[in-house]
Design an enzyme around this catalytic site. Sequence first.
Site, short mmCIF file in Angstrom:
data_model
loop_
_atom_site.label_atom_id
_atom_site.label_comp_id
_atom_site.label_asym_id
_atom_site.label_seq_id
_atom_site.Cartn_x
_atom_site.Cartn_y
_atom_site.Cartn_z
CB SER B 157 -1.02 -0.18 1.21
OG SER B 157 -2.01 0.84 1.16
NE ARG B 226 -7.62 2.37 11.01
CZ ARG B 226 -6.77 1.96 10.10
NH1 ARG B 226 -6.30 2.52 9.12
NH2 ARG B 226 -5.76 0.96 10.62
CG ASP B 319 -6.23 -4.04 -2.96
OD1 ASP B 319 -6.83 -3.32 -2.76
OD2 ASP B 319 -5.07 -4.07 -2.77
CG HIS B 352 -5.56 -2.33 0.55
ND1 HIS B 352 -4.68 -2.56 -0.68
CD2 HIS B 352 -5.05 -1.60 1.38
CE1 HIS B 352 -3.70 -1.59 -0.22
NE2 HIS B 352 -3.81 -0.93 1.03
CG ASP B 353 -6.96 -5.33 5.75
OD1 ASP B 353 -6.11 -4.35 5.84
OD2 ASP B 353 -7.94 -5.11 6.47
#
Lengths: 207, 382
Positions: B157, B226, B319, B352-353
């Site tokens: 990222s 967040r 992702d 994405h994680d």
Amino acid sequence: MNNTVPGDIRPDHGIIAGWVSEGASVLELGCGGGELLQLLSRRKHASVNGIEIDESYIFSCVARGLSVAHQDIDDGLSEYADGAFDFVIINQCLQELRRPHTALSEAVRVGRKVIVGFPNFAHYSARIQLAVQGRAPVTPALPYQWYDTPNLHFLSISDFVQYCAKNRLSIDRKVFLNNRGTIRWWPNLLAGSALFQISRNGRSLLK
Amino acid sequence: MQRTDRSTEIVETKYLTFAGPPGELVLESGERLGPVTLAYETYGKLDRDRSNAILVFHALSGDAHAAGYHEGDDRPGWWDNMIGPGKAFDTDKYFVICSNVIGGCQGSTGPSSENPRTGRPYGLDFPLISVRDMVDTQARLIDQLGIDKLLCVTGGSMGGMQALQWVVSYPERVRSAIAIATAARHSPQQIAFNEVGRQAVMADPNWNNGAYYGGTPPTRGLSVARMVGHITYMSDESMAEKFGRRFKDIQRGDKFEPDFEVEGYLQYRGDNFVRRFDANSYLYITKALDYFDLDNGKGLENVLKGIRTKFLVIAFKSDWLYPAYQSREIVRACKLGGVDATYCELNSSYGHDAFLLETAEQEYLVKHFIANVSENNGNVRT
């Protein structure tokens, strides 16, 4: 690193390694686990690159220290300039592509020489199975059943020769193989597979 | 994960301060900043010819604590599954460095640091920083550690952006780069999500134009930011797997209290985040990411042309925040520019994680890639 035992090398790989010149730059389309590229890197000190769609093969290539791109050849090779490689190799995957014509056109654009290997659909055992038994052929070079084959296109040696003529590609080298080795006579009937080296404007054996 | 009490796993964060006046750091914006402190950690040992150093970069909310345990902690660093003895970044073989970024709030100089001119926290007097500034400060750290050439730079990222910027800023100092789930520049969609986060922070009355230090910080705004972030880090599939439409165990029965598990999770993540992260840092860092553009109108292939750094680019199919096409663009530019690159698009449902969670395949690729670069030390083609 270990030296490969010569007996381990596939016959078609051995022939291709004989054709690729020392220190050449090579791109293999559908490079699988990278056996051929590794051979070319070690034996011919070629600078090698691969393209492969199957994730599990990518791991194998990376473990061999090869540079490989996880991508679909059917999407084209637009990231490579004309004549970017001395050799482009398409061995035993042409028949699995959705657009083999695009792949071949791109290959002869990107590679000064292109080596193509494919199973011969007109091998006599295939002909017998189709003509006599009325069954979709299953041969050593085409070992799949109709329902699980990855092959989308079926071509014979004569088909490929005709394709080259039609597209003004010169055939610079050719070798025909059956399971015992190379053969010379009636390849379209007797060869299980074929290897051609073609180019856009090389010396032609077609005349 | 069960904690093992090995003294080698106890690590501590170190700090390097430099660029004190009058030798302040000149930022990409032209503004000057100094002194600058960077928080960093190291794992493993630098070998005698100083050729085994790997610089790891963290993502947006990460910190210098990438691996091992801090004294008394029961949770390891954020990439502990990748860094350690026998792991992908094998600390028995390599010297791994992780540095916090400038603009951050976890030990490095950022908007919550004291402004030497006023004696109070910078707040919005802190200059805009860029990914290039992050990288330039890390280069000072690498100088300080006595390392000329890095074996590898790597991150996912935002960490991947730093890896790419490192290669472009210091091509002769980087032998290989592993860029994971990243982009050479943000897409409008990525900028849009960041903007929602920033607007949430700034809409919180406690934000007070960034001058909230000593008072109540804009925790609601930052928490919402967040929450949005976390949605983009997951995938439809991973959310369905993790939460389904299940309800939370304890429900208070108020009309708009979160009663789905997914709502509770996002709130928990948001509330957790505000305890460790500074809202102004969030604004500055997300802005740096949005402005990041390695291409810069020149064509990425021209920017990369002639670079001898070997690339490994990894993307994840699920992702959607940093979609695989962005990684393919990097690889394509490498190929066009004649740069050696390997690309793999890994199957994962984590979104994405995945670069933090889905490590088995990633570990395999990284381990072999680095081993190969490391072995071919004197064998690089010129």
